[in-house]
Design a protein around this motif. Sequence first.
Motif, PDB file in Angstrom:
ATOM      1  N   MET A   1       0.909  -1.241  -0.016  1.00 37.33           N
ATOM      2  CA  MET A   1      -0.021   0.121   0.196  1.00 37.33           C
ATOM      3  C   MET A   1       0.744   1.227  -0.022  1.00 37.33           C
ATOM      4  N   TYR A   2       0.341   2.430  -0.368  1.00 36.35           N
ATOM      5  CA  TYR A   2       0.845   3.424  -0.520  1.00 36.35           C
ATOM      6  C   TYR A   2       1.670   4.046   0.995  1.00 36.35           C
ATOM      7  N   PHE A   3       1.250   3.608   1.886  1.00 35.35           N
ATOM      8  CA  PHE A   3       2.011   4.156   3.200  1.00 35.35           C
ATOM      9  C   PHE A   3       2.943   3.460   3.542  1.00 35.35           C
ATOM     10  N   ARG A   4       3.346   2.484   2.722  1.00 37.46           N
ATOM     11  CA  ARG A   4       4.819   1.686   2.983  1.00 37.46           C
ATOM     12  C   ARG A   4       5.846   2.629   2.196  1.00 37.46           C
ATOM     13  N   ARG A   5       5.332   3.110   1.086  1.00 41.09           N
ATOM     14  CA  ARG A   5       6.285   3.970   0.300  1.00 41.09           C
ATOM     15  C   ARG A   5       6.614   5.409   1.319  1.00 41.09           C
ATOM     16  N   ILE A   6       5.755   5.857   1.900  1.00 43.07           N
ATOM     17  CA  ILE A   6       6.028   6.952   2.781  1.00 43.07           C
ATOM     18  C   ILE A   6       7.234   6.640   3.914  1.00 43.07           C
ATOM     19  N   ARG A   7       6.961   5.564   4.160  1.00 42.76           N
ATOM     20  CA  ARG A   7       8.074   4.950   5.282  1.00 42.76           C
ATOM     21  C   ARG A   7       9.457   4.917   4.606  1.00 42.76           C
ATOM     22  N   GLU A   8       9.328   4.195   3.488  1.00 47.44           N
ATOM     23  CA  GLU A   8      10.486   4.212   2.936  1.00 47.44           C
ATOM     24  C   GLU A   8      11.081   5.278   2.359  1.00 47.44           C
ATOM     25  N   LEU A   9      10.446   6.123   1.996  1.00 46.04           N
ATOM     26  CA  LEU A   9      11.066   7.409   1.573  1.00 46.04           C
ATOM     27  C   LEU A   9      11.542   8.215   2.650  1.00 46.04           C
ATOM     28  N   ARG A  10      10.693   8.243   3.714  1.00 44.96           N
ATOM     29  CA  ARG A  10      11.230   9.026   5.024  1.00 44.96           C
ATOM     30  C   ARG A  10      12.675   8.357   5.438  1.00 44.96           C
ATOM     31  N   GLU A  11      12.769   7.128   5.281  1.00 42.86           N
ATOM     32  CA  GLU A  11      13.993   6.239   5.872  1.00 42.86           C
ATOM     33  C   GLU A  11      15.179   6.548   5.046  1.00 42.86           C
ATOM     34  N   ASP A  12      14.873   6.568   3.546  1.00 39.29           N
ATOM     35  CA  ASP A  12      15.709   6.994   2.464  1.00 39.29           C
ATOM     36  C   ASP A  12      16.351   8.392   2.761  1.00 39.29           C
ATOM     37  N   HIS A  13      15.642   9.352   3.192  1.00 38.34           N
ATOM     38  CA  HIS A  13      15.984  10.701   3.577  1.00 38.34           C
ATOM     39  C   HIS A  13      16.537  10.874   4.992  1.00 38.34           C
ATOM     40  N   ASP A  14      16.541   9.775   5.471  1.00 36.78           N
ATOM     41  CA  ASP A  14      17.241   9.773   6.955  1.00 36.78           C
ATOM     42  C   ASP A  14      16.704  10.776   7.887  1.00 36.78           C
ATOM     43  N   LEU A  15      15.195  10.691   7.924  1.00 34.36           N
ATOM     44  CA  LEU A  15      14.394  11.560   8.879  1.00 34.36           C
ATOM     45  C   LEU A  15      13.723  10.551   9.916  1.00 34.36           C
ATOM     46  N   THR A  16      13.485  10.973  11.205  1.00 33.82           N
ATOM     47  CA  THR A  16      12.743  10.319  11.793  1.00 33.82           C
ATOM     48  C   THR A  16      11.379  10.847  11.714  1.00 33.82           C
ATOM     49  N   GLN A  17      10.361  10.024  12.236  1.00 36.42           N
ATOM     50  CA  GLN A  17       8.886  10.384  12.146  1.00 36.42           C
ATOM     51  C   GLN A  17       8.725  11.647  12.632  1.00 36.42           C
ATOM     52  N   ALA A  18       9.321  12.080  13.826  1.00 33.18           N
ATOM     53  CA  ALA A  18       9.339  13.372  14.529  1.00 33.18           C
ATOM     54  C   ALA A  18       9.810  14.467  13.511  1.00 33.18           C
ATOM     55  N   ALA A  19      10.899  14.356  12.776  1.00 32.46           N
ATOM     56  CA  ALA A  19      11.518  15.273  11.778  1.00 32.46           C
ATOM     57  C   ALA A  19      10.591  15.493  10.675  1.00 32.46           C
ATOM     58  N   ALA A  20      10.232  14.384  10.186  1.00 35.89           N
ATOM     59  CA  ALA A  20       9.158  14.703   9.141  1.00 35.89           C
ATOM     60  C   ALA A  20       7.934  15.351   9.501  1.00 35.89           C
ATOM     61  N   ALA A  21       7.417  14.892  10.675  1.00 32.91           N
ATOM     62  CA  ALA A  21       6.203  15.675  10.944  1.00 32.91           C
ATOM     63  C   ALA A  21       6.522  17.096  11.033  1.00 32.91           C
ATOM     64  N   GLU A  22       7.723  17.428  11.700  1.00 37.50           N
ATOM     65  CA  GLU A  22       7.848  18.849  12.110  1.00 37.50           C
ATOM     66  C   GLU A  22       7.817  19.599  10.718  1.00 37.50           C
ATOM     67  N   ARG A  23       8.576  18.893   9.613  1.00 36.04           N
ATOM     68  CA  ARG A  23       8.517  19.498   8.279  1.00 36.04           C
ATOM     69  C   ARG A  23       7.292  19.820   7.723  1.00 36.04           C
ATOM     70  N   LEU A  24       6.387  18.875   8.140  1.00 42.83           N
ATOM     71  CA  LEU A  24       4.998  19.135   7.449  1.00 42.83           C
ATOM     72  C   LEU A  24       4.024  19.909   8.537  1.00 42.83           C
ATOM     73  N   HIS A  25       4.419  20.192   9.476  1.00 44.47           N
ATOM     74  CA  HIS A  25       3.676  20.922  10.642  1.00 44.47           C
ATOM     75  C   HIS A  25       2.355  20.155  10.990  1.00 44.47           C
ATOM     76  N   LEU A  26       2.921  18.771  11.442  1.00 51.95           N
ATOM     77  CA  LEU A  26       1.932  18.074  11.929  1.00 51.95           C
ATOM     78  C   LEU A  26       2.528  17.326  13.244  1.00 51.95           C
TER      79      LEU A  26
END
Length: 73
Positions: free
Chosen positions: A1-26
């Motif tokens: 499913m699409y949500f797996r790609r989001i995780r893979e992309l985040r990991e490929d960009h060396d971001l934590t969930q917290a860092a990604a969320a902060e960049r998206l204001h979430l």
Amino acid sequence: MYFRRIRELREDHDLTQAAAAERLHLQRSVYRRYETGEREIPVWALLALAELYRTSTDYLLGRTDDPAPPRGK
């Protein structure tokens, strides 16, 4: 499913969930739910994710296997 790609992309960009969320204001918990498929991703967030990870919304949604963003006009 699409949500797996989001995780893979985040990991490929060396971001934590917290860092990604902060960049998206979430909150991190909201971002986590996007990654696990527990919550639908609104269009504004889908567009922001594509911009953050420099890919297309079609790739995020699984409509293509090509992660390269579309070429500009």
